[in-house]
Write a protein that holds these residues in place. Structure first.
Motif, PDB file in Angstrom:
ATOM      1  N   GLU A  14      -4.898   0.183  -2.121  1.00 43.11           N
ATOM      2  CA  GLU A  14      -5.035   1.569  -1.657  1.00 43.11           C
ATOM      3  C   GLU A  14      -5.689   1.636  -0.278  1.00 43.11           C
ATOM      4  N   MET A  15      -5.262   2.597   0.519  1.00 40.34           N
ATOM      5  CA  MET A  15      -5.928   2.899   1.778  1.00 40.34           C
ATOM      6  C   MET A  15      -7.224   3.654   1.497  1.00 40.34           C
ATOM      7  N   PRO A  16      -8.171   3.645   2.434  1.00 43.26           N
ATOM      8  CA  PRO A  16      -9.423   4.386   2.209  1.00 43.26           C
ATOM      9  C   PRO A  16      -9.177   5.855   1.879  1.00 43.26           C
ATOM     10  N   THR A  26       3.744  -4.417   3.121  1.00 45.80           N
ATOM     11  CA  THR A  26       4.680  -3.321   2.875  1.00 45.80           C
ATOM     12  C   THR A  26       3.920  -2.010   2.734  1.00 45.80           C
ATOM     13  N   VAL A  27       4.327  -1.017   3.513  1.00 48.27           N
ATOM     14  CA  VAL A  27       3.794   0.339   3.372  1.00 48.27           C
ATOM     15  C   VAL A  27       4.874   1.160   2.679  1.00 48.27           C
ATOM     16  N   ALA A  28       4.624   1.556   1.442  1.00 49.27           N
ATOM     17  CA  ALA A  28       5.600   2.319   0.670  1.00 49.27           C
ATOM     18  C   ALA A  28       5.390   3.811   0.901  1.00 49.27           C
ATOM     19  N   THR A  51       0.851  -1.182   0.000  1.00 48.47           N
ATOM     20  CA  THR A  51       0.000   0.000   0.000  1.00 48.47           C
ATOM     21  C   THR A  51       0.889   1.234   0.000  1.00 48.47           C
ATOM     22  N   TYR A  52       0.372   2.356  -0.459  1.00 46.43           N
ATOM     23  CA  TYR A  52       1.184   3.567  -0.601  1.00 46.43           C
ATOM     24  C   TYR A  52       0.578   4.720   0.179  1.00 46.43           C
ATOM     25  N   HIS A  53       1.449   5.399   0.927  1.00 49.81           N
ATOM     26  CA  HIS A  53       1.057   6.589   1.690  1.00 49.81           C
ATOM     27  C   HIS A  53       1.526   7.829   0.937  1.00 49.81           C
ATOM     28  N   ASP A  54       0.590   8.710   0.582  1.00 48.30           N
ATOM     29  CA  ASP A  54       0.931   9.940  -0.138  1.00 48.30           C
ATOM     30  C   ASP A  54       1.528  10.984   0.794  1.00 48.30           C
ATOM     31  N   PRO A  55       2.773  11.414   0.573  1.00 50.48           N
ATOM     32  CA  PRO A  55       3.312  12.540   1.349  1.00 50.48           C
ATOM     33  C   PRO A  55       2.566  13.826   0.985  1.00 50.48           C
ATOM     34  N   CYS A  56       2.262  14.638   1.975  1.00 44.91           N
ATOM     35  CA  CYS A  56       1.486  15.860   1.727  1.00 44.91           C
ATOM     36  C   CYS A  56       2.163  16.786   0.729  1.00 44.91           C
TER      37      CYS A  56
END
Length: 261
Positions: free
Chosen positions: A164-166, A207-209, A133-138
């Motif tokens: 994707e996360m919610p 994995t959290v990218a 899953t991917y975390h968007d940097p602000c």
């Protein structure tokens, strides 16, 4: 061809150093010519400006603009290309240094890596499994609208669909370190990074990218705080791609990952 802006985290923080090495390895693999400033580089000044110390920002920014202009002397703007792994540096160099006479073409490393994969200069050979899953940097996503590139890189690396996360893309949620809050502690309520980690873990991905050293620190702290360090790994998009492009170089990497304090 590119000046690789390493950044404070990329030079000094253990996890971010791995991202720096991963990007350098991938650029070498793709045949991209790049250089660094070495000791000539200093902090971009982003944290100082975000926390309200404009004097310190101006001092650091002017010093960097002078150094960069000297490094790029004689080159037209289109060839003054910088690649940065930190979205805060990416935003500051690309959007704010122009106020001080620093005109550069700045790209985030995920944008450059996506280009290198799409043009065949980097070829993923082994899919990264376990779900990603991917975390968007602000400062990469909502502030600069870079949503597709990191997802393209990850999609190629896992050779499948990203989980994707919610809350994602323009509706994504902060890691808790933005606005210079990297150096502050939450006094009331639930910690932001814990909230985000719980959301990431709900996807079932192993994995959290991430695409930002601040996000890496905050989410790693959240994962370790929940005692999930053995089940979930937080690493940069570049490291995910490197595992797919050159799997033999990344054996045992997770076991040597430093534990957050």
């Amino acid at each position: 061809e590119y000046l690789f802006w390493v950044g404070c985290a990329g030079a000094f923080e253990d996890r971010a150093k791995k991202t720096t090495r991963a990007v350098a390895t991938l650029l070498n693999e793709a045949g991209v010519s790049f250089a660094i400033l070495g000791e000539g580089e200093t902090c971009s000044g982003d944290p100082a400006r975000r926390i309200g110390n404009e004097f310190v920002f101006q001092m650091l920014a002017q010093q960097n603009v002078e150094t960069l202009n000297e490094a790029f002397e004689g080159r037209e703007k289109a060839k003054r290309k910088i690649v940065a792994t930190c979205p805060h540096c990416f935003n500051t160099l690309g959007n704010e240094y122009g106020q001080l006479g620093g005109e550069f073409e700045v790209v985030h490393h995920t944008q450059l890596l996506a280009h290198l994969v799409s043009t065949g200069k980097l070829t993923p050979v082994q899919p990264v499994d376990g779900g990603v899953t991917y975390h968007d940097p602000c400062y990469l996503g909502r502030h600069n609208r870079v949503f597709a590139a990191p997802r393209e890189v990850l999609g190629d690396a896992i050779q499948g669909e990203l989980t994707e996360m919610p809350r994602n893309s323009e509706r994504s949620f902060c890691c808790g370190a933005g606005g210079a809050r990297m150096w502050m502690e939450e006094k009331i309520g639930k910690r932001i990074n814990v909230d985000r980690v719980e959301e990431a873990m709900s996807t079932g991905a192993k994995t959290v990218a991430v695409g930002c050293p601040f996000c890496s620190t905050m989410l790693n702290d959240g994962v370790n705080g929940k005692g999930a360090g053995e089940q979930v790994e937080v690493i940069d998009v570049a490291s995910v791609l490197l595992r797919s492009v050159k799997p033999e170089q990344t054996q045992g990497e997770k076991e040597t990952e430093p534990v957050a304090g």
